[in-house]
Design a protein around this motif. Sequence first.
Motif, PDB file in Angstrom:
ATOM      1  N   GLY A  65      64.136  12.801  43.077  1.00  0.00           N
ATOM      2  CA  GLY A  65      64.687  13.093  41.854  1.00  0.00           C
ATOM      3  C   GLY A  65      65.148  14.592  41.720  1.00  0.00           C
ATOM      4  N   ASN A  66      64.166  15.482  42.123  1.00  0.00           N
ATOM      5  CA  ASN A  66      64.537  16.920  42.129  1.00  0.00           C
ATOM      6  C   ASN A  66      65.532  17.452  43.304  1.00  0.00           C
ATOM      7  OD1 ASN A  66      63.001  18.124  39.911  1.00  0.00           O
ATOM      8  ND2 ASN A  66      61.518  16.903  40.681  1.00  0.00           N
ATOM      9  N   VAL A  67      65.508  16.737  44.643  1.00  0.00           N
ATOM     10  CA  VAL A  67      66.332  17.162  45.343  1.00  0.00           C
ATOM     11  C   VAL A  67      67.591  16.748  45.110  1.00  0.00           C
ATOM     12  CG1 VAL A  67      67.026  16.542  47.852  1.00  0.00           C
ATOM     13  CG2 VAL A  67      64.738  17.198  47.613  1.00  0.00           C
ATOM     14  N   ILE A  68      67.875  15.421  44.577  1.00  0.00           N
ATOM     15  CA  ILE A  68      69.269  15.142  44.171  1.00  0.00           C
ATOM     16  C   ILE A  68      69.672  16.043  43.145  1.00  0.00           C
ATOM     17  CG2 ILE A  68      70.765  13.363  43.234  1.00  0.00           C
ATOM     18  CD1 ILE A  68      68.757  11.303  44.769  1.00  0.00           C
ATOM     19  N   ALA A  69      69.060  16.211  41.918  1.00  0.00           N
ATOM     20  CA  ALA A  69      69.179  17.206  40.923  1.00  0.00           C
ATOM     21  C   ALA A  69      69.478  18.352  41.325  1.00  0.00           C
ATOM     22  CB  ALA A  69      68.053  16.849  39.601  1.00  0.00           C
ATOM     23  N   ALA A  70      68.954  19.119  42.406  1.00  0.00           N
ATOM     24  CA  ALA A  70      68.916  20.585  42.558  1.00  0.00           C
ATOM     25  C   ALA A  70      70.341  20.509  43.458  1.00  0.00           C
ATOM     26  CB  ALA A  70      67.825  20.834  43.757  1.00  0.00           C
ATOM     27  N   VAL A  71      70.821  19.348  44.261  1.00  0.00           N
ATOM     28  CA  VAL A  71      72.107  19.700  44.803  1.00  0.00           C
ATOM     29  C   VAL A  71      73.177  19.402  43.945  1.00  0.00           C
ATOM     30  CG1 VAL A  71      73.577  18.000  46.317  1.00  0.00           C
ATOM     31  CG2 VAL A  71      71.341  18.380  46.980  1.00  0.00           C
ATOM     32  N   LEU A  72      73.157  18.619  42.963  1.00  0.00           N
ATOM     33  CA  LEU A  72      74.031  18.739  41.730  1.00  0.00           C
ATOM     34  C   LEU A  72      74.088  19.948  41.077  1.00  0.00           C
ATOM     35  CD1 LEU A  72      73.514  15.088  40.212  1.00  0.00           C
ATOM     36  CD2 LEU A  72      75.475  15.707  41.677  1.00  0.00           C
ATOM     37  N   CYS A  73      73.000  20.367  40.672  1.00  0.00           N
ATOM     38  CA  CYS A  73      73.092  21.672  40.049  1.00  0.00           C
ATOM     39  C   CYS A  73      73.521  22.750  40.989  1.00  0.00           C
ATOM     40  CB  CYS A  73      71.350  21.911  39.518  1.00  0.00           C
ATOM     41  SG  CYS A  73      71.213  23.374  38.831  1.00  0.00           S
ATOM     42  N   GLY A  74      73.027  22.665  42.244  1.00  0.00           N
ATOM     43  CA  GLY A  74      73.501  23.784  43.026  1.00  0.00           C
ATOM     44  C   GLY A  74      74.901  23.930  43.291  1.00  0.00           C
ATOM     45  N   THR A  75      75.512  22.639  43.302  1.00  0.00           N
ATOM     46  CA  THR A  75      77.288  22.650  43.341  1.00  0.00           C
ATOM     47  C   THR A  75      77.636  23.099  42.198  1.00  0.00           C
ATOM     48  OG1 THR A  75      76.781  20.569  44.559  1.00  0.00           O
ATOM     49  CG2 THR A  75      78.909  20.851  43.584  1.00  0.00           C
ATOM     50  N   ILE A  76      77.291  22.982  41.003  1.00  0.00           N
ATOM     51  CA  ILE A  76      77.732  23.405  39.623  1.00  0.00           C
ATOM     52  C   ILE A  76      77.526  25.009  39.603  1.00  0.00           C
ATOM     53  CG2 ILE A  76      77.556  23.542  37.086  1.00  0.00           C
ATOM     54  CD1 ILE A  76      76.642  20.578  37.347  1.00  0.00           C
ATOM     55  N   LEU A  77      76.368  25.299  40.019  1.00  0.00           N
ATOM     56  CA  LEU A  77      76.284  26.882  39.850  1.00  0.00           C
ATOM     57  C   LEU A  77      77.164  27.662  41.202  1.00  0.00           C
ATOM     58  CD1 LEU A  77      74.485  29.230  39.118  1.00  0.00           C
ATOM     59  CD2 LEU A  77      72.821  28.714  40.983  1.00  0.00           C
ATOM     60  N   CYS A  78      77.235  27.034  42.440  1.00  0.00           N
ATOM     61  CA  CYS A  78      77.944  27.607  43.359  1.00  0.00           C
ATOM     62  C   CYS A  78      79.560  27.680  42.949  1.00  0.00           C
ATOM     63  CB  CYS A  78      78.014  26.916  44.585  1.00  0.00           C
ATOM     64  SG  CYS A  78      76.548  26.892  45.746  1.00  0.00           S
ATOM     65  N   ILE A  79      80.139  26.515  42.113  1.00  0.00           N
ATOM     66  CA  ILE A  79      81.520  26.714  41.736  1.00  0.00           C
ATOM     67  C   ILE A  79      81.519  27.729  40.386  1.00  0.00           C
ATOM     68  CG2 ILE A  79      83.257  25.360  40.340  1.00  0.00           C
ATOM     69  CD1 ILE A  79      82.211  22.838  41.937  1.00  0.00           C
ATOM     70  N   LYS A  80      80.291  27.812  39.568  1.00  0.00           N
ATOM     71  CA  LYS A  80      80.459  28.620  38.480  1.00  0.00           C
ATOM     72  C   LYS A  80      80.417  30.117  39.271  1.00  0.00           C
ATOM     73  CE  LYS A  80      79.652  30.538  34.449  1.00  0.00           C
ATOM     74  NZ  LYS A  80      80.724  30.787  33.479  1.00  0.00           N
ATOM     75  N   LEU A  81      79.633  30.316  40.194  1.00  0.00           N
ATOM     76  CA  LEU A  81      79.523  31.803  40.669  1.00  0.00           C
ATOM     77  C   LEU A  81      81.164  32.093  41.338  1.00  0.00           C
ATOM     78  CD1 LEU A  81      75.865  31.977  41.637  1.00  0.00           C
ATOM     79  CD2 LEU A  81      77.158  33.018  39.792  1.00  0.00           C
ATOM     80  N   TRP A  82      81.487  31.195  42.104  1.00  0.00           N
ATOM     81  CA  TRP A  82      82.812  31.461  42.838  1.00  0.00           C
ATOM     82  C   TRP A  82      83.935  31.805  41.635  1.00  0.00           C
ATOM     83  CZ3 TRP A  82      84.666  31.601  47.500  1.00  0.00           C
ATOM     84  CH2 TRP A  82      86.057  31.635  47.788  1.00  0.00           C
ATOM     85  N   TYR A  83      84.099  31.046  40.558  1.00  0.00           N
ATOM     86  CA  TYR A  83      85.114  31.420  39.824  1.00  0.00           C
ATOM     87  C   TYR A  83      84.668  32.606  38.905  1.00  0.00           C
ATOM     88  CZ  TYR A  83      87.991  27.485  40.395  1.00  0.00           C
ATOM     89  OH  TYR A  83      88.851  26.349  40.980  1.00  0.00           O
ATOM     90  N   LYS A  84      83.561  33.043  38.718  1.00  0.00           N
ATOM     91  CA  LYS A  84      83.115  34.178  38.070  1.00  0.00           C
ATOM     92  C   LYS A  84      83.318  35.468  39.034  1.00  0.00           C
ATOM     93  CE  LYS A  84      79.567  36.191  35.119  1.00  0.00           C
ATOM     94  NZ  LYS A  84      78.512  35.913  34.308  1.00  0.00           N
TER      95      LYS A  84
END
Length: 96
Positions: A65-84
């Motif tokens: 559960g946490n590996v998959i959720a971390a991948v999804l969350c990490g993807t969102i975070l990377c996109i957020k930081l990229w745009y920021k």
Amino acid sequence: MDYIEILGLAAAFFTTVANVPQAIKVIRTRSTKSLSAPAYAMLFLGLSMWTAYGIIRSDLPVILGNVIAAVLCGTILCIKLWYKYVVGEKEEPSEN
């Protein structure tokens, strides 16, 4: 597999799947303007720590559960930081 492990797998499934709509929306629109980078960073750190805990305890539902959720969350975070920091929040595409 006992009922406790089934309960854990079900909980892992629902908490992981809850991240999918947000990840899909961010990936499709590339819009993260309304998301909090610190909140996603803390969530990613917490998910990573839960994964480590699951590995130490050999607890498959916690790990999966946490590996998959971390991948999804990490993807969102990377996109957020990229745009920021790279593109700039003002240049972020709209949701249209």
